[in-house]
Design a protein around this motif. Structure first.
Motif, short mmCIF file in Angstrom:
data_model
loop_
_atom_site.label_atom_id
_atom_site.label_comp_id
_atom_site.label_asym_id
_atom_site.label_seq_id
_atom_site.Cartn_x
_atom_site.Cartn_y
_atom_site.Cartn_z
N THR A 281 0.85 -1.19 0.00
CA THR A 281 0.00 0.00 0.00
C THR A 281 0.88 1.23 0.00
OG1 THR A 281 -0.06 0.20 2.39
CG2 THR A 281 -1.73 -1.19 1.39
N TRP A 282 0.33 2.30 -0.52
CA TRP A 282 1.03 3.57 -0.40
C TRP A 282 0.02 4.69 -0.24
CZ3 TRP A 282 0.82 1.42 -5.42
CH2 TRP A 282 0.25 2.22 -6.39
N ASP A 283 0.45 5.73 0.45
CA ASP A 283 -0.41 6.88 0.62
C ASP A 283 -0.44 7.62 -0.70
OD1 ASP A 283 -0.44 6.05 3.20
OD2 ASP A 283 1.18 7.40 3.80
N SER B 265 3.41 2.25 2.66
CA SER B 265 3.08 2.06 4.06
C SER B 265 2.95 0.59 4.44
CB SER B 265 1.78 2.79 4.38
OG SER B 265 0.82 2.53 3.38
N TYR B 266 2.86 -0.28 3.46
CA TYR B 266 2.82 -1.71 3.77
C TYR B 266 3.48 -2.44 2.60
CZ TYR B 266 1.25 -6.47 4.50
OH TYR B 266 1.22 -7.82 4.67
N CYS C 186 -8.26 2.30 -4.34
CA CYS C 186 -8.08 3.42 -3.44
C CYS C 186 -8.98 3.23 -2.22
CB CYS C 186 -8.45 4.71 -4.17
SG CYS C 186 -7.85 6.16 -3.33
N SER D 268 -10.18 4.67 1.66
CA SER D 268 -10.13 5.83 2.57
C SER D 268 -10.38 5.35 3.99
CB SER D 268 -11.21 6.85 2.21
OG SER D 268 -11.04 7.26 0.89
N ASP D 269 -9.62 5.86 4.97
CA ASP D 269 -9.89 5.50 6.36
C ASP D 269 -10.85 6.52 6.95
OD1 ASP D 269 -8.43 7.73 6.88
OD2 ASP D 269 -6.71 6.69 7.75
N ARG E 136 -8.22 9.80 5.02
CA ARG E 136 -6.90 9.70 4.39
C ARG E 136 -6.94 8.59 3.35
NH1 ARG E 136 -3.34 9.08 9.02
NH2 ARG E 136 -3.90 6.93 8.63
N LYS E 137 -6.38 8.85 2.20
CA LYS E 137 -6.49 7.87 1.11
C LYS E 137 -5.22 7.05 0.98
CE LYS E 137 -10.07 9.92 -1.61
NZ LYS E 137 -10.45 10.72 -2.76
N THR E 138 -5.43 5.73 0.84
CA THR E 138 -4.33 4.81 0.68
C THR E 138 -4.61 3.98 -0.57
OG1 THR E 138 -4.12 4.66 3.05
CG2 THR E 138 -3.03 2.95 1.77
N LEU F 265 -4.09 0.48 -2.40
CA LEU F 265 -3.70 -0.92 -2.20
C LEU F 265 -3.41 -1.51 -3.57
CD1 LEU F 265 -3.64 -3.54 -0.33
CD2 LEU F 265 -5.94 -3.91 -1.18
#
Lengths: 643, 163
Positions: free
Chosen positions: A280-282, A288-289, A357, A359-360, A364-366, A368
């Motif tokens: 994953t990336w922001d 980020s993972y 994409c 969103s939490d 915030r968008k991540t 995958l």
């Protein structure tokens, strides 16, 4: 905090008075009323020490005592630190002093000189007031205790339970009434997997002084009702050391958190175990993972990948890829397609990727990304495309070659035959015109010239026929060989009326073959048999079938001149002849044509012969892989003799 | 009505030997004397359509027979045949294909384009002689030549029905 009271006396009182006579008088007076005087302190230091040691219910404090600080300072200290109710004894009443004294919230003021009855009444009122306040505080305290979610258990210095709140009751399954006086280690039943669990708990129980917690460790508590809980424990020792000390344990139930932690950890483990690359990336690009599959595919360890910008870590080999997915992610929230990327060791790979994409709660968008390495598949596709291209080229080359061959045949037909015709024609004209004038020998030569031209004409024609046969597409159909052979014989017999030939035609099968071409096989073989048996007074020609290991073989046999088997391999070559031309006419193309036809059918042809003892041509019309059933014995029937 | 100088046969042949031998047979057998020779396809078409060196020729005087080789310089025999059979002024003319080729392709196209006969030149001169003799007698003496009306107007659409 000490919350229980003893009622075996009316009250314990500390007297702080540096005037000995007054102090003694007060003590006598109080003891007469049934109070216990715990001590008479004459200095500030002594007052504090005694208060700490004996924990009186009330302090009688002379405002003026020895030392630098006056009684108000001492009282303030005792009130604040030990919550002791204070009654001031004062001889003067200047405003400032009284104001200061009031701020320490005393129970009462007693002005010297006072009568014993005055003292009695003041002390009694103060004590009562104090106890009411204590009870209020206690009630508040209990409500607070029951209201908080953490389990609180207090023990005495022996480790016996003195108090537990509602949360502690729920955690342990013990009612407070039953637990009072029971060992805390029995009430809070620790059943950690590791042996150290219980020991750590005991250590916490014996904690000295300042609050301590074992945040690294979580304890598994077995409640009376058999339910397990995970708790973290904070412990503190209050009210000092010694027999009157109290230990407080605050236990937080972390079962839920542990469960969700575990679930998360398990999910993360599973993700990590996946062979598929997942990371994953922001949206700003930082990874980020990064799971193991990603490491396996791209070569970067999580340490190398985490925090790096995805574009920098995995540069697209073809920048044109980038714009497409960025737009799609913004619009549809996902994108899938092929990305060409470079791995750590610089290798270019093609990845079929799915970008989603997410969103939490904070918005915030991540992104995958999962993917599949399709480099080898792409390679194979390319290879197939390349091979197809080659094939196309070969086919077109072949087509070109075929076209050339046809052109060549055409020019043979035209250009080679023309001069032959001319040679023949001129020789003939010459013969006619100069018939009388030419010597016999010259006439003979002119005749042979014409023969040569004629023979070459035949050769050209047969050669053309051979090439036409080779290029012809097989048109298989069910064919009765018997009637096909009869057609051939009908034509042939008319040409050999002057010959004595015994035809032995056996049973012939119904086969799948090209009838036109098969007819030519029989025609050529029978013509040969007729030709090479010419010297025989009675020629015998047989046609039949034999069966060998499930494979049917056809044969044509004659009793002609035969040939030596050492030349057998030359027999089927074009223009190869085993006999002199003046003995047997022919061009040497017939058997080559026969062989080509049989090979086109997937069959084979072979010959058995002996000089002067005839020849047998054997052949099959299909490959041995697909034998047809038939009689096992050779059957030859004599059909007709002669003619 | 036959004029003395009317051309009876247009012989389209590029090979000098074939030309020589064919002429030899035609004259030896007294089949005809009025033979026009064209050495390539273009010359044949020029003659038939009165073009170029033949522009002064009377277009209404048709040869009785065209003997056409297939393999010709410039314009090949099949192309010549096609033009003859496509043009109303010439399409009634009998065309005999006289060639070395026995290629099935040539046979098929020769007949499809409206050729009236197809003959392979035999290698044997005796046979060749007989062949020429017979076809000369047949087309010049036995066969009724097309009347003038056969060369008039009408549409070209009739051609396919003849193929």
């Amino acid at each position: 905090m000490k919350i229980s009271k003893e009622h075996n006396h009316r009250g314990r009182i500390l007297v702080v008075e540096d005037q000995g006579v007054v102090a003694t008088e007060i003590q006598r007076c109080l003891e007469d009323d049934g109070y216990e005087v715990t001590a008479i302190a004459t200095s500030m230091e002594e007052a504090i020490r005694e208060a700490f040691r004996s924990r009186p219910d009330l302090v009688l404090m002379d405002i003026r005592i020895q030392g630098e600080a006056d009684g108000i300072d001492v009282a303030d200290h005792l009130h604040r630190h030990f919550a002791l109710p204070i009654v001031y004894l004062s001889a003067h009443d200047d405003r400032d002093t009284m104001l200061r004294a009031h701020r320490t919230e005393p129970m009462a003021f007693l002005f010297k000189p006072f009568k014993p009855a005055e003292l009695s009444r003041t002390v009694e009122i103060a004590l009562n007031r104090s106890w009411v306040e204590v009870r209020d505080r206690e009630r508040t305290f209990l409500s607070v205790m029951d209201a908080i979610g953490d389990a609180v258990v207090t023990t005495d210095s022996q480790g016996n339970v003195r108090f537990m709140n509602r949360a502690a009751e729920e955690l342990t399954g013990w009612r407070q009434e039953l637990a009072l006086g029971v060992k805390a280690t029995d009430v809070v039943h620790i059943v950690n997997e590791q042996e150290t669990g219980a020991e750590g708990f005991c250590a916490l129980l014996n904690v000295d002084g300042a609050p301590e917690s074992d945040s690294d460790h979580e304890y598994r508590v077995l409640a009376r009702d058999g339910v397990y809980h995970w708790v973290s424990i904070k412990a503190a020792n209050i009210d000092g050391a010694g027999p009157s000390s109290i230990r407080v344990m605050v236990m937080q139930d972390v079962t839920r958190r542990r469960q969700s932690d575990q679930a998360l950890r398990r999910q993360a483990d599973l993700l990590d175990q996946s062979h598929e690359p997942i990371f994953t990336w922001d949206l700003d690009g930082a990874i980020s993972y990064w799971n193991r599959g990603a490491q396996a595919l791209y070569g970067f360890s999580p340490l190398e990948a985490l925090g790096r910008a995805v574009g920098a870590l995995l540069p697209a080999a073809h920048p044109s890829n980038d714009g497409a997915w960025e737009t799609a992610l913004g619009r549809d929230g996902q994108w899938s397609g092929e990305l060409t990327r470079k791995t750590k060791d610089g290798q270019e790979i093609v990845v079929e990727s799915l970008l989603v994409c997410v969103s939490d709660e904070a918005g915030r968008k991540t992104v995958l990304e999962t993917g599949r390495d399709i480099t080898s598949r792409k390679g194979a596709e390319l290879e197939i495309r390349r091979l197809n291209q080659e094939l196309r080229e070969h086919v077109s080359e072949l087509t070109a070659v075929n076209r050339e061959l046809e052109t060549f045949n055409y020019s043979i037909a035209h250009d080679l035959r023309a001069p032959l015709r001319h040679i023949d024609a001129y020789a003939k004209i010459l013969l006619e015109h100069a018939d009388a004038g030419l010597p016999k020998e010259a006439q003979n030569y002119l005749g042979r010239m014409r023969q040569s031209a004629g023979r070459m004409g035949c050769m050209v024609d047969e050669l053309l026929e051979l090439s036409r046969t080779s290029r012809r597409e097989l048109a298989r159909q069910g064919t009765a060989l018997k009637s096909l052979l009869e057609d051939v014989l009908f034509e042939l017999k008319s040409e050999v009326r002057d010959r004595e030939i015994e035809w032995r035609i056996g049973e012939l099968p119904f086969v799948d073959c090209d009838p036109t071409l098969t007819r030519q096989v029989f025609a050529n073989l029978l013509a040969n048999a007729v030709k090479f048996s010419r010297p025989r007074k009675l020629a015998v020609i047989e046609v039949g079938q034999t069966w060998d290991q499930g494979q049917m073989t056809l044969f044509v046999r004659d009793n002609g001149v035969g040939f030596s088997m050492k030349y057998a391999d030359k027999l089927f070559e074009v223009f190869q002849r085993l006999h002199r031309r003046e003995d047997f006419e022919g061009t040497g193309v017939g058997l080559a044509t026969v062989q080509r036809i049989i090979h086109k059918h997937g069959g084979r042809i072979w010959v058995e012969a002996e000089l002067e003892k005839g020849a047998t041509f054997n052949f099959t019309l299909d490959s041995p892989a697909e034998p047809s059933r038939g009689p096992e014995r050779e059957e030859i029937a004599v059909v007709a003799g002669a003619r | 009505m036959m004029l003395k100088d009317q051309i009876e046969i247009l012989l389209v042949e590029d090979d000098p030997d074939d030309l020589e031998l064919t002429m030899h047979v035609l004259q030896e057998e007294h089949i005809c004397n009025r033979i026009q020779v064209a050495r390539d396809g273009e010359e044949a078409l020029d003659f038939l359509f009165c073009r170029g060196p033949f522009s002064l020729r009377d277009p209404d005087r048709h040869p009785k027979l065209i003997l056409l080789d297939l393999k010709l310089p410039k314009v090949d025999g099949l192309e010549v045949l096609e033009q003859i059979k496509r043009d109303q002024r010439t399409r009634a003319l009998p065309v005999v294909i006289l060639t070395s080729s026995k290629q099935e392709d040539d046979l098929v196209r020769g007949y499809r384009l409206g050729g009236n006969s197809y003959i392979q030149k035999p290698v044997d001169f005796d046979q060749f002689r007989n062949t020429i003799k017979r076809l000369g007698y047949y087309w010049l003496l036995v066969n009724q030549p097309p009347p003038e009306a056969a060369f008039d107007g009408e549409t070209q659409d009739e051609i396919p029905s003849r193929v």
